[in-house]
Design an enzyme around this catalytic site. Structure first.
Site, PDB file in Angstrom:
ATOM      1  N   GLU A  36     -21.625  -9.918  11.197  1.00 51.42           N
ATOM      2  CA  GLU A  36     -21.519  -9.969   9.736  1.00 51.42           C
ATOM      3  C   GLU A  36     -21.302 -11.406   9.289  1.00 51.42           C
ATOM      4  O   GLU A  36     -20.352 -12.052   9.715  1.00 51.42           O
ATOM      5  CB  GLU A  36     -20.372  -9.079   9.252  1.00 51.42           C
ATOM      6  CG  GLU A  36     -20.068  -9.184   7.773  1.00 51.42           C
ATOM      7  CD  GLU A  36     -21.273  -8.873   6.900  1.00 51.42           C
ATOM      8  OE1 GLU A  36     -21.717  -9.790   6.170  1.00 51.42           O
ATOM      9  OE2 GLU A  36     -21.775  -7.727   6.957  1.00 51.42           O
ATOM     10  N   GLY A  38     -20.994 -12.319   5.974  1.00 48.09           N
ATOM     11  CA  GLY A  38     -20.251 -12.388   4.724  1.00 48.09           C
ATOM     12  C   GLY A  38     -18.988 -11.552   4.772  1.00 48.09           C
ATOM     13  O   GLY A  38     -18.354 -11.403   5.814  1.00 48.09           O
ATOM     14  N   THR A  39     -18.634 -10.985   3.626  1.00 46.03           N
ATOM     15  CA  THR A  39     -17.441 -10.153   3.528  1.00 46.03           C
ATOM     16  C   THR A  39     -17.686  -8.819   4.201  1.00 46.03           C
ATOM     17  O   THR A  39     -18.709  -8.174   3.965  1.00 46.03           O
ATOM     18  CB  THR A  39     -17.045  -9.944   2.060  1.00 46.03           C
ATOM     19  OG1 THR A  39     -16.913 -11.216   1.427  1.00 46.03           O
ATOM     20  CG2 THR A  39     -15.732  -9.191   1.959  1.00 46.03           C
ATOM     21  N   PHE A  40     -16.755  -8.394   5.021  1.00 43.84           N
ATOM     22  CA  PHE A  40     -16.948  -7.174   5.805  1.00 43.84           C
ATOM     23  C   PHE A  40     -17.024  -5.959   4.880  1.00 43.84           C
ATOM     24  O   PHE A  40     -16.247  -5.804   3.948  1.00 43.84           O
ATOM     25  CB  PHE A  40     -15.800  -6.985   6.795  1.00 43.84           C
ATOM     26  CG  PHE A  40     -16.096  -5.973   7.866  1.00 43.84           C
ATOM     27  CD1 PHE A  40     -16.667  -6.363   9.057  1.00 43.84           C
ATOM     28  CD2 PHE A  40     -15.826  -4.631   7.667  1.00 43.84           C
ATOM     29  CE1 PHE A  40     -16.963  -5.438  10.052  1.00 43.84           C
ATOM     30  CE2 PHE A  40     -16.107  -3.700   8.648  1.00 43.84           C
ATOM     31  CZ  PHE A  40     -16.679  -4.102   9.842  1.00 43.84           C
ATOM     32  N   GLY A  41     -17.984  -5.074   5.171  1.00 42.42           N
ATOM     33  CA  GLY A  41     -18.120  -3.844   4.417  1.00 42.42           C
ATOM     34  C   GLY A  41     -19.356  -3.772   3.553  1.00 42.42           C
ATOM     35  O   GLY A  41     -19.686  -2.713   3.029  1.00 42.42           O
ATOM     36  N   GLY A  42     -20.041  -4.897   3.363  1.00 41.23           N
ATOM     37  CA  GLY A  42     -21.310  -4.872   2.664  1.00 41.23           C
ATOM     38  C   GLY A  42     -21.210  -4.891   1.150  1.00 41.23           C
ATOM     39  O   GLY A  42     -20.123  -4.978   0.554  1.00 41.23           O
ATOM     40  N   THR A  43     -22.359  -4.767   0.505  1.00 42.14           N
ATOM     41  CA  THR A  43     -22.476  -4.903  -0.944  1.00 42.14           C
ATOM     42  C   THR A  43     -21.734  -3.819  -1.705  1.00 42.14           C
ATOM     43  O   THR A  43     -20.963  -4.100  -2.627  1.00 42.14           O
ATOM     44  CB  THR A  43     -23.961  -4.885  -1.354  1.00 42.14           C
ATOM     45  OG1 THR A  43     -24.626  -6.004  -0.762  1.00 42.14           O
ATOM     46  CG2 THR A  43     -24.117  -4.950  -2.863  1.00 42.14           C
ATOM     47  N   CYS A  44     -21.953  -2.571  -1.335  1.00 43.91           N
ATOM     48  CA  CYS A  44     -21.408  -1.454  -2.111  1.00 43.91           C
ATOM     49  C   CYS A  44     -19.890  -1.544  -2.233  1.00 43.91           C
ATOM     50  O   CYS A  44     -19.329  -1.424  -3.320  1.00 43.91           O
ATOM     51  CB  CYS A  44     -21.806  -0.131  -1.474  1.00 43.91           C
ATOM     52  SG  CYS A  44     -21.103   1.311  -2.307  1.00 43.91           S
ATOM     53  N   HIS A 442     -20.329  29.456 -18.865  1.00 45.14           N
ATOM     54  CA  HIS A 442     -20.316  29.262 -20.317  1.00 45.14           C
ATOM     55  C   HIS A 442     -18.887  29.023 -20.771  1.00 45.14           C
ATOM     56  O   HIS A 442     -17.985  29.732 -20.347  1.00 45.14           O
ATOM     57  CB  HIS A 442     -20.882  30.494 -21.037  1.00 45.14           C
ATOM     58  CG  HIS A 442     -20.792  30.397 -22.530  1.00 45.14           C
ATOM     59  ND1 HIS A 442     -21.648  29.611 -23.273  1.00 45.14           N
ATOM     60  CD2 HIS A 442     -19.920  30.964 -23.406  1.00 45.14           C
ATOM     61  CE1 HIS A 442     -21.317  29.702 -24.542  1.00 45.14           C
ATOM     62  NE2 HIS A 442     -20.264  30.526 -24.661  1.00 45.14           N
TER      63      HIS A 442
END
Length: 460
Positions: A36, A38-44, A442
């Site tokens: 990895e 960048g920052t661990f854990g990804g974009t989401c 309903h």
């Protein structure tokens, strides 16, 4: 050409810690490298789906305060404590990211974590900052990054993307947003709802232009009428410049002054950052890595998932692909196919939008004979309770088979309301079956879906 010597040999190398980090238990005896940059854990987790929705919630509450008078209630919105909201969001997310990083670094004996940049230097050979490694299998899960348009002065002026906008030190008085898609309208809602004056610049004649046309037009109408929102359509800025602490946006002969600028013009796959072509991988013209229905690339033993390999750019798609890819890596004699039959998406702006399948325009362009079922929220009892006169649900039904080929909803709870339609499409249930066979509570808001289906069925 002689083979490249390597320093490390693994059973599996995973590049990217987003959906690629979903390593199944049945690989616990494999020797795995996880890389990895960048920052661990990804974009989401860090800069996408999750934090943005945590900002959307307070913006929803703030906006509703201004609409309470329609229910006979007097409420006032007195402003947002932006640092408190920001710190609550990232006070929850950052420890999860760090905890995941530590777990992979020290808590899983069969996984070696490299916090570095990985690049192919040859087929199935990766360089990780001077360390050459190879593996029987390599999974590329490097995601995507924001696109930066070639607007004069933009780079010199400075700007934010979705990677940084949510970590601002203070709520800007004026925010410019370039773009008209998911990120633009979600962040536009967040900042306008909390009190910023938001100016949106979009080259199309509607926001959310890839959605069903009727949905896009209604969203544009409602969003543009909101307090604190100014939408500039069919124009992009021709120039951006900084004057002291202010940013001046030149667009269609006007000068719009803002304090911060968000660029949200789409995302591009990170195939180039991993030097995919050096690894013998083939990429589409827009940069995504070519994979087959099993998520195999053209190089045997190399697989790709997520934003770097598909055009959906959705976390639930990446997660599904990860499940399929990991299974296929470990079970070469029992390969599974990735399923894109009924891929839904939602925009958590205000109004909220959800969609699955074909738009009406796409269905007709394909030459399909379709019928349209449509129901306004205001035509149901719960819609009366909401005092809603702008939201609706729409279904696109194949006249020959009675199957639902598309569904589109704009309004409160759209992302939840669309779920029974997703399931019907996935399991080939006809519009008549799901409209008539199950009970619909309903007067729940789900009746807007039921009634849209019934309207379509009446035309078959």
């Amino acid at each position: 050409m002689p083979p490249i010597e390597t320093d490390e040999q693994y059973d599996l190398i995973i590049i990217g810690s987003g959906s690629g980090n979903s390593i199944p238990e049945y690989l616990s005896d494999w020797n795995i490298a996880l890389i990895e940059r960048g920052t661990f854990g990804g974009t989401c987790l860090n800069v996408g789906c999750i934090p943005s929705k945590m900002f959307v919630m307070p913006a929803d509450v703030a906006l509703e305060a201004g609409h309470a008078d329609r229910l006979g209630i007097s409420l006032e919105y007195h402003g947002a404590d932006w640092p408190a909201i920001r710190d609550r969001v990232f006070g929850r997310i950052d420890p999860i990211s760090e905890g995941g990083r530590q777990y992979r670094d020290t808590g899983t004996e069969n996984v070696t974590l490299y916090q570095a940049t990985a690049q192919f230097v040859a087929p199935k050979v990766i360089d990780v900052e001077g360390v050459r490694m190879t593996a029987d299998h390599i999974l590329v899960a490097t995601g995507s990054r924001p696109v930066v348009p070639p607007i004069p002065g933009l780079m010199e002026t400075g700007f934010h993307t979705s990677d940084t906008i949510m970590r601002l030190d203070e709520l800007p008085g004026r925010l410019g947003i370039i773009g008209g898609g998911f990120i633009a309208v979600e962040m536009g809602h967040v900042f306008a709802g909390l009190g910023s004056q938001v100016s949106v610049f979009n080259r199309s004649d509607v926001l959310l232009r890839h959605f069903d046309r009727e949905i896009a037009e209604r969203f544009t109408e409602v969003f543009s009428a909101r307090p604190n929102v100014d939408v500039h359509l069919q124009h992009l800025p021709t120039k951006v410049e900084r004057r002291g602490h202010e940013i001046v946006i030149h667009c269609a002969g006007e000068e719009i002054v803002v304090d911060q600028l968000l660029v949200a013009t789409g995302r591009e796959p990170n195939s180039d950052l991993v030097a995919a072509e050096e690894g013998g991988l083939s990429c589409h013209h827009h940069g995504t890595i070519e994979v087959d229905e099993h998520l195999r690339t053209r190089v045997e033993g190399v697989w790709a998932i997520g934003d770097v390999a598909n055009s959906w750019q959705l976390k639930h798609v990446a997660n599904h692909e990860a499940t399929v890819a990991f299974w296929n890596i470990a079970h070469p004699d029992d390969l599974k196919r990735v399923d894109y039959k009924a891929v839904p998406s939602a925009v958590f702006s205000n109004p909220q939008v959800a969609t699955v399948g074909l738009t009406e325009e796409q269905a007709r362009a394909e030459g399909r004979d379709v019928v349209i079922g449509r129901r306004d929220y205001g035509g149901t009892a719960y819609g009366w309770a909401l005092v809603d006169d702008t939201s609706f649900a729409k279904v696109v039904v194949d006249a020959a088979t009675g199957l639902i080929v598309g569904a589109h909803i704009i309004g409160p709870q759209a992302a939840s309301l669309i779920q029974p339609l997703i399931q019907a499409m996935q399991f080939d249930q006809t519009a008549a079956d799901i409209a008539n066979e199950p009970y619909w509570i309903h007067p729940a808001l789900t009746e807007v879906v039921e009634n849209a289906l019934l309207e379509a069925v009446e035309q078959l």
